[in-house]
Design a protein around this motif. Structure first.
Motif, PDB file in Angstrom:
ATOM      1  N   HIS A 235      65.390   7.412  41.485  1.00 37.67           N
ATOM      2  CA  HIS A 235      66.124   8.000  42.603  1.00 37.67           C
ATOM      3  C   HIS A 235      65.969   7.126  43.855  1.00 37.67           C
TER       4      HIS A 235
ATOM      5  N   ALA B 297      78.038  -4.836  53.484  1.00 35.44           N
ATOM      6  CA  ALA B 297      79.372  -4.559  54.031  1.00 35.44           C
ATOM      7  C   ALA B 297      79.370  -4.825  55.529  1.00 35.44           C
ATOM      8  N   ASN B 298      78.302  -4.393  56.179  1.00 31.72           N
ATOM      9  CA  ASN B 298      78.150  -4.609  57.614  1.00 31.72           C
ATOM     10  C   ASN B 298      78.091  -6.108  57.935  1.00 31.72           C
TER      11      ASN B 298
ATOM     12  N   PHE C  25      71.899   1.299  47.281  1.00 24.96           N
ATOM     13  CA  PHE C  25      73.075   1.724  48.041  1.00 24.96           C
ATOM     14  C   PHE C  25      72.948   1.281  49.501  1.00 24.96           C
ATOM     15  N   GLY C  26      71.755   1.444  50.051  1.00 23.15           N
ATOM     16  CA  GLY C  26      71.531   1.021  51.430  1.00 23.15           C
ATOM     17  C   GLY C  26      71.794  -0.466  51.594  1.00 23.15           C
TER      18      GLY C  26
ATOM     19  N   LEU D 276      81.514  -7.661  58.001  1.00 24.73           N
ATOM     20  CA  LEU D 276      82.211  -7.384  59.263  1.00 24.73           C
ATOM     21  C   LEU D 276      81.649  -8.231  60.393  1.00 24.73           C
TER      22      LEU D 276
ATOM     23  N   LEU E 147      75.488  -1.235  51.647  1.00 24.46           N
ATOM     24  CA  LEU E 147      76.082  -0.901  52.953  1.00 24.46           C
ATOM     25  C   LEU E 147      75.753  -1.975  53.977  1.00 24.46           C
TER      26      LEU E 147
ATOM     27  N   ASP F 241      57.708  10.509  48.950  1.00 19.99           N
ATOM     28  CA  ASP F 241      57.635  11.946  48.708  1.00 19.99           C
ATOM     29  C   ASP F 241      59.001  12.623  48.685  1.00 19.99           C
ATOM     30  N   HIS F 242      59.946  12.085  49.484  1.00 17.63           N
ATOM     31  CA  HIS F 242      61.219  12.808  49.591  1.00 17.63           C
ATOM     32  C   HIS F 242      62.214  12.446  48.500  1.00 17.63           C
ATOM     33  N   PHE F 243      61.799  11.593  47.557  1.00 18.07           N
ATOM     34  CA  PHE F 243      62.654  11.305  46.407  1.00 18.07           C
ATOM     35  C   PHE F 243      62.115  12.021  45.177  1.00 18.07           C
TER      36      PHE F 243
ATOM     37  N   ARG G  24      67.911   3.874  43.498  1.00 20.37           N
ATOM     38  CA  ARG G  24      69.355   4.043  43.738  1.00 20.37           C
ATOM     39  C   ARG G  24      69.651   4.048  45.238  1.00 20.37           C
ATOM     40  N   ALA G  25      68.817   4.798  45.970  1.00 21.98           N
ATOM     41  CA  ALA G  25      69.033   4.883  47.421  1.00 21.98           C
ATOM     42  C   ALA G  25      68.894   3.508  48.067  1.00 21.98           C
ATOM     43  N   ALA G  26      67.853   2.756  47.627  1.00 32.83           N
ATOM     44  CA  ALA G  26      67.614   1.441  48.219  1.00 32.83           C
ATOM     45  C   ALA G  26      68.772   0.497  47.923  1.00 32.83           C
TER      46      ALA G  26
END
Lengths: 239, 548
Positions: A23, A37-38, A30-31, A41, A34, A16-18, A26-28
């Motif tokens: 959209h 990247a973690n 990008f997550g 490290l 990240l 609902d919030h997308f 894209r968020a998934a």
């Protein structure tokens, strides 16, 4: 056709919030980046430790790597993982084409290759257990005797044992060997679990009627597992 | 400030739109998750605070009185671990970040609501496991668990390491969620130049969480492996280097100071803007300085190793880099002060707390600059000067900002107003108590009193007595504050949608907000805290409230 309409609804479904499915995708993505990247490290301190002790105990590390790690097995495993990266790309491509069954096939191929990687690792590990090439207090190899045994092959490699300071840090090499390959192996096992779950969903036909984001993200994770090995392999086997 | 006369409590809001225990335990609403975090971190704060009082009681007398040396060591270890890992790190981001980040972006939720709930449960699991492990194992290493002590101590350190790994995972996932949310869920018109400064600071914090926390995670596991299997990675007898541990430990544990302080700076930026009735002076520089601190924070860890056998050259570089943090912080401080200048100041509880924050940040920060000077650090290393310094800058400023956030957003979160007078007297107690606790410790440290001992020379007693008295005044203030807020929760006056007349985006809805935050989709046409001209049309018409 009703099933086509259902498929269209599935494809555009989003939380609902997308604003829309793209959209959310894209968020998934990008997550996931990240998270990767973690992950890098997470491995960072192990490579840092290796760099430090490789510098401190240069000759010991060079000797143990040359004599007690089989670069051929390492290379085979590298090839196996690279091919598995290819099959995961095939899975992603099939998911984009909505060929759910083919997604399943490609993922099974990936899992089989990952299993092959682990089998090779299993033989490497048992060999080291057998020889006492272990971390810390479990290290039982008689190093002086061992060097004497390998004098000939060292000369062939262009190394002169008389000028090398072999000894200190020997157990450290195997501490790092087992920590790095162990953590990487754990990632391989987790990856097999994730890809296996995706394969089950694929054989249920899910990716014929929904977007391919889960397959793509698991694929990204698998590529990272592969990429980390690309750094582990030269660091341990070739340096 | 009294709430508007016509203030009404909305009929429907996120507390009562769904009901029952399960509706909370399985909620995906970022506001409810934030409130569950609120309960958890306040419990951690109370526990850590009571332990601190225990420590101070023991130090009332120079000779051992209440507890023996071993118990004392366990007390300060528990205090440190609870306060650092369970309170300070999640305090502002997990509670106020979770609650207000989506609202400040005009979004309905964070990008990954399920991940958000998962990270709460991971936090709770990790927290309970860590507590159990510390108490059950009788861990006495201090929160820094330095090798070789932690790897050779007879107490069970390994389970604590696992607990820290789990708690760290939670903060990684929260950080990841916040970064993606900030990138993908901004309302139309909300470009990066219009982001509230609280969001900028959460963004900087989240970058550190994602990139530094895995390092402490793996270091904790390495220490555990060292204890269980004797790998010898940090053991000189097997060719290992204990200083490597310190490098890796501080590679996380220094940046994590900014995980605590950056959100605090964000809160204070919002509070100053609201109660000076103007946008923060030098908004852009504050945003840049935030990222500057996040970046430079990764390259200063060596200043914890000045006396650990680090080369003089390295120490010099780390010393200078550490001072760069001071430059970025100073940029922020000057901008806040410039915001006060000619601002229409409204002296409320949150505003007072923001001023206290400035005080603690400046004095804590300045003593930090002094500590970054190598020759001085050699003198002060492991004395109460260091203890007082990091309590001033980490605890003092972060606690003030945490309380400022509580008092600033309380009416928004709960729709009720606390008693201004009681709250103000509580924070006055806190401020006075805090100073009385830690100013003597600066003096003690400078006189050479070492940290982490349960007894001391009689010559130090008078200052220690002052410090203990201060701690109890501080504790009194904290409990007074807690009771004032709990009272307001039930009996406080109805606050109305925007009792502080703030023009931050998060006030653009009812108090408490509805389930998906806003009644109408948000479109941002101007930067936050623009107090020029009439207020932007509030999209929350009374009809939408469903007033009965």
């Amino acid at each position: 056709m009703a099933s086509n309409e259902a498929a269209a609804v599935e494809l555009t479904a989003h939380a609902d919030h997308f604003v829309d499915a793209a959209h959310e995708r894209r968020a998934a993505q990008f997550g996931m980046w990240l998270f990767l990247a973690n992950e890098i490290l997470l491995f960072g301190p192990l490579f840092t430790a290796f760099a430090l002790y490789r510098y401190l105990y240069r000759d010991t590390f060079a000797y143990l790597s040359a004599v007690h790690l089989d670069w051929k097995l390492g290379t085979v495993n590298t090839v196996v993982l690279l091919v598995s990266s290819f099959t995961v790309v095939v899975a992603g491509w099939a998911a984009r084409c909505r060929r759910s069954i083919w997604v399943g096939h490609a993922l099974i191929a990936t899992i089989v290759l990952a299993g092959g990687f682990l089998v090779v690792k299993y033989f490497e590990y048992t060999h080291k257990f057998h020889e006492g090439l272990l971390p810390g207090k479990y290290f039982t190899l008689d190093l002086a005797h061992d060097v004497a045994l390998h004098m000939e092959s060292l000369r062939e490699m262009g190394l002169n044992p008389a000028q090398m300071r072999i000894g200190p840090g020997a157990s450290m090499f195997f501490a790092l060997y087992f920590l790095i390959t162990g953590l990487h192996g754990l990632h391989v096992v987790i990856g097999m679990g994730v890809l296996g779950w995706m394969a089950v969903r694929a054989y249920r036909g899910e990716f014929a009627v929904r977007n391919d984001t889960p397959v793509e993200l698991s694929g990204l994770y698998w590529h990272l597992v592969d990429l980390i090995w690309i750094f582990v392999y030269p660091t341990l086997y070739l340096l | 400030m009294s709430p508007a006369e016509s203030a009404h409590f909305p009929r429907w809001h996120f507390f009562n739109q769904t009901t029952g225990v399960m509706s909370w335990l399985t909620t995906l609403d970022h506001k409810r998750i934030a409130l569950m975090y609120f309960g958890a971190v306040v419990s951690a704060l109370i526990l850590g605070g009571l332990l601190a009082l225990g420590i101070r009681l023991e130090l009332f007398n120079p000779e051992p009185s209440l507890v023996d040396a071993q118990t004392y060591n366990r007390l300060f270890t528990l205090h440190g671990m609870v306060m650092v890992f369970l309170f300070m790190v999640p305090a502002i981001p997990a509670v106020f970040g979770n609650f207000f980040l989506p609202m400040m972006l005009g979004a309905k939720d964070v990008a990954f609501p399920r991940l958000n709930l998962a990270s709460f449960y991971i936090y709770v699991t990790g927290a309970l496991f860590t507590l159990w492990a510390i108490v059950h194992g009788g861990v006495d290493t201090g929160w820094t668990f330095y090798v070789p002590y932690s790897t050779t101590s007879v107490v069970a350190v390994a389970p604590v390491m696992l607990g820290i790994f789990i708690v760290g995972l939670s903060s990684i996932l929260t950080g990841l969620n916040f970064i993606v949310t900030t990138h993908t869920l901004r309302a139309p018109g909300l470009n990066w130049g219009r982001l509230p400064l609280f969001v900028w600071n959460l963004y900087g914090t989240s970058i550190i969480s994602v990139l530094a926390t895995p390092v402490i995670g793996i270091v904790a596991l390495l220490v555990a492996a060292e204890i269980i299997f004797g790998f010898g990675l940090f053991d000189p007898a097997r060719g290992g280097d204990p200083v490597l541990f310190q490098h890796l430990f501080w590679f996380y544990s220094h940046p994590v100071v900014y995980v605590m302080v950056l959100p605090a700076m964000g809160v204070v930026s919002e509070v100053f803007a609201t109660f000076c009735r103007r946008q923060i002076f030098g908004y852009k520089m504050l945003a840049v300085a935030t990222l500057g601190i996040a970046l430079v924070g990764f390259f200063v860890w060596g200043h914890h190793l000045f006396v650990a056998g680090q080369s003089t050259f390295d120490a010099g570089i780390f010393g200078v880099l550490s001072m760069l943090v001071g430059v970025f912080t100073a940029i922020k401080v000057f901008n806040w002060v410039m915001t006060l200048y000619k601002g229409a100041v409204d002296f409320t509880v949150p505003f007072a707390l923001a001023c206290f924050f400035l005080y603690f940040l400046i004095f804590g920060g300045m003593t930090g600059i002094a500590l970054a000077v190598i020759s001085l650090d050699v003198h002060w290393h492991d004395t109460y000067y260091v203890v007082a310094h990091f309590h001033f800058v980490m605890v003092g400023s972060v606690m003030m900002a945490f309380l400022a956030a509580v008092h600033y957003w309380f009416p928004k979160m709960f729709g009720r107003m606390y008693s201004e007078r009681v709250a103000l007297s509580a924070v006055a107690f806190i401020f006075i108590g805090f100073n009385l606790t830690f100013v003597p410790q600066f003096l003690l440290g400078n006189m050479g009193m070492p940290r982490r001992y349960h007894q001391y020379l009689p010559m130090f007693q008078s200052l220690n007595v002052a410090s203990t008295m201060g701690a109890f005044i501080l504790g009194l203030g904290m409990f007074l504050s807690l009771f004032a807020l709990l009272w307001a929760l039930k009996w406080g006056a109805v606050a109305g949608d925007n009792p502080f007349h703030s023009r931050g985006y998060e006030w653009n809805t009812a108090s408490p907000p509805v389930q998906h935050n806003f009644h109408t989709p948000q479109v941002i046409v101007d930067g936050p805290h623009n107090y020029e001209g009439p207020p932007a049309a509030q999209p929350t018409a009374k009809v939408a409230h469903g007033v009965e």
